[in-house]
Design an enzyme around this catalytic site. Structure first.
Site, mmCIF file in Angstrom:
data_model
loop_
_atom_site.group_PDB
_atom_site.id
_atom_site.type_symbol
_atom_site.label_atom_id
_atom_site.label_comp_id
_atom_site.label_asym_id
_atom_site.label_seq_id
_atom_site.Cartn_x
_atom_site.Cartn_y
_atom_site.Cartn_z
ATOM 1 C CE1 TYR A 100 -5.317 -42.935 11.491
ATOM 2 C CE2 TYR A 100 -3.927 -41.386 12.671
ATOM 3 C CZ TYR A 100 -4.999 -41.643 11.840
ATOM 4 O OH TYR A 100 -5.765 -40.602 11.366
ATOM 5 C CD GLU A 155 -1.090 -36.467 13.041
ATOM 6 O OE1 GLU A 155 -0.415 -36.454 12.000
ATOM 7 O OE2 GLU A 155 -1.946 -37.328 13.285
ATOM 8 C CD GLU A 211 -5.756 -37.200 12.248
ATOM 9 O OE1 GLU A 211 -5.060 -38.165 11.865
ATOM 10 O OE2 GLU A 211 -5.506 -36.020 11.969
ATOM 11 C CG ASN A 251 -4.563 -36.999 15.772
ATOM 12 O OD1 ASN A 251 -5.579 -36.693 16.404
ATOM 13 N ND2 ASN A 251 -4.076 -36.265 14.791
HETATM 14 O O1 IFM Z 1 -4.208 -38.336 6.747
HETATM 15 C C1 IFM Z 1 -3.430 -38.218 7.906
HETATM 16 C C2 IFM Z 1 -3.741 -36.925 8.628
HETATM 17 O O2 IFM Z 1 -3.529 -35.818 7.798
HETATM 18 C C3 IFM Z 1 -2.849 -36.778 9.833
HETATM 19 N N1 IFM Z 1 -2.902 -37.948 10.670
HETATM 20 C C4 IFM Z 1 -2.745 -39.233 10.035
HETATM 21 C C5 IFM Z 1 -3.700 -39.362 8.854
HETATM 22 C C6 IFM Z 1 -3.537 -40.740 8.179
HETATM 23 O O3 IFM Z 1 -2.236 -40.898 7.707
#
Ligand code: IFM
Length: 444
Positions: free
Chosen positions: A294, A171, A351, A292
């Site tokens: 979310y 990231e 992720e 990643n």
């Molecule tokens: O915990 C973090 C991770 O270190 C990087 N990506 C997002 C996760 C959740 O916030």
């Protein structure tokens, strides 16, 4: 959970990889053991700005409990584990003499994983920069490119016989946008931001070359945090702020790394830091795109801040996780399809996960139905993206364990496994058993 609640995986490849992810600072602890040097996060934790004054000093004590943690992965049945090496554990001052005890820790971890039939995916950098390098300017110093390349060479030489999957950075857009080194992050920080973006991109390219030259059959990528940036209102100012942030969040790293060009809107700002040949140094061939995801980010205009944005209100009709992150699986499907169309690389989701503050019930069980519903909806969405042609080849849950969630300390839990930090007892949550069913179902 009954099998009817398993996600649809019909469109995923037969060789699809299921895994879990963690990072060094978030789980290892032992920050002053085995010759480890200080990282920027050790120092930041001393400022008292982390929730509840938490630190990474003990974290999940993974440094001592890695065997138990590999046992958890084995029980899950995952084929792969993504972790990061703490740069200051293997090079206490960031460069110069290597620390044999630190290297040995990763040796035994890797051997334990291989013995359990779990493929190690090693990330070189998940934010714990050696403090000694920060004191030399950190990522704002162009010499950081050489420091990182030398660190990559050490890792390649030591672990390249057993590790084949390497990520350069986790990231980069997140640690650059939110870096402490940028000071107040007002408009005056913008030139530093562009300097840092360019140096990190150069460091990525240099590390790709080093890994490629020194590891037989290396499979290399970078891990990008990709979330659509959307305006939080219908105002033109918010739309412009969201569009600007979108470029820095989602394109500033993958575009030069995978397409050999910076987004047009940031080229003038990068120009003062550009030297002849730099774009070719950054755009080195990679094997995959780490993604990643979310949830979408809702943005409002704020003229006195770096890049002119702030986080705005989320739409009232969007469901949220207990930590207030929007649950929008369709955005995940769209993100995967868009990344496929733009970069044309195999995608590994490295992720995806759900944060809460869930605690054991009176029987000691951690029943996290919300996490199961979230993961199911997101895996369904990934399957949908695959059915529409996105070349998705793996999915890793964030995270194996509850862990140190940066500024939120231990107050937020992302794990499939509950960690009682006082006793360090691990308790697999309901989602752990559910995910084991997903992985097992695909392997049958
Ligand atoms: O915990 C973090 C991770 O270190 C990087 N990506 C997002 C996760 C959740 O916030």
């Amino acid at each position: 959970m009954s099998t009817t609640q398993l996600p649809n995986t019909a469109s995923l490849r037969p060789d699809f990889i299921w895994g879990v992810s963690t990072s060094s600072f978030q789980i290892e602890g032992a920050t002053r053991e085995g010759g480890r040097g200080l990282s920027t996060w050790d120092v930041y934790c001393q400022t008292g700005e982390i929730k509840n004054h938490d630190t990474g000093d003990v974290a999940c004590d993974h440094y001592h409990r890695y065997r138990e943690d590999v046992g958890l992965m084995k029980a899950l049945g995952v084929q792969a584990y993504r972790f990061s090496v703490a740069w200051p554990r293997v090079l206490p001052l960031g460069r110069g003499s290597a620390n044999e005890a630190g290297l040995s820790f990763y040796d035994v971890l890797i051997d334990e994983l291989l013995a359990a039939g779990i493929e190690p995916w090693l990330c070189l950098y998940h934010w714990d920069l050696p403090q000694a390098l920060e004191e030399r300017g950190g990522w704002l110093n162009r010499k950081s490119v050489l420091w990182f390349a030398d660190y990559a060479a050490l890792i390649a030489a030591r672990f390249g016989d057993r590790v084949k999957r390497f990520a350069t950075f986790n990231e980069p857009s997140i640690f650059s946008l939110f870096s402490r080194s940028l000071g107040k992050r007002d408009r005056s920080s913008e030139d530093k931001l562009h300097c840092m973006i360019h140096n990190v991109n150069l460091a990525h390219g240099a590390a790709v070359d080093v890994l490629r030259a020194n590891v037989i059959n290396a499979s290399i990528g970078c891990i990008h945090n990709r979330q659509p940036c959307r305006p939080s209102s219908t105002s033109e100012a918010d739309a412009a702020a969201a569009a600007r942030l979108e470029v820095y969040w989602n394109a500033a790293f993958p575009d030069p790394q995978c397409r050999g060009e910076y987004p047009a809107s940031m080229r003038a700002a990068i120009e003062p830091h550009m030297q002849s040949g730099d774009l070719a140094r950054i755009c080195r061939p990679v094997d995959w795109f780490g993604l990643n995801h979310y949830s979408p980010v809702y943005v409002k205009a704020r003229t006195d801040s770096m890049l002119g944005y702030d986080f705005g209100e989320k739409p009232a009709d969007v469901p949220l996780t207990p930590i207030g992150w929007p649950i929008e699986p369709d955005a995940f499907s769209q993100t995967l399809q868009a990344a496929h169309a733009r970069y044309r690389l195999p995608i590994y989701v490295l992720e995806n996960g759900y944060g809460d503050a869930g605690q054991p019930d009176e029987t000691g069980a951690v029943i996290d139905i919300g996490r199961i519903e979230f993961l199911k909806a997101y895996i369904d969405a990934m399957n949908e993206a695959a059915s529409r042609g996105a070349d998705v080849r793996g999915y890793f849950v964030w995270s194996l364990l509850d862990n140190f969630e940066w500024d939120s300390g231990y107050s937020i839990r992302f794990g499939l496994t509950y960690v009682d930090y006082a006793s360090q007892r691990r308790t697999p949550k309901s989602s752990f058993d559910w995910y084991a069913g997903v992985v097992g179902g695909m392997q049958r």
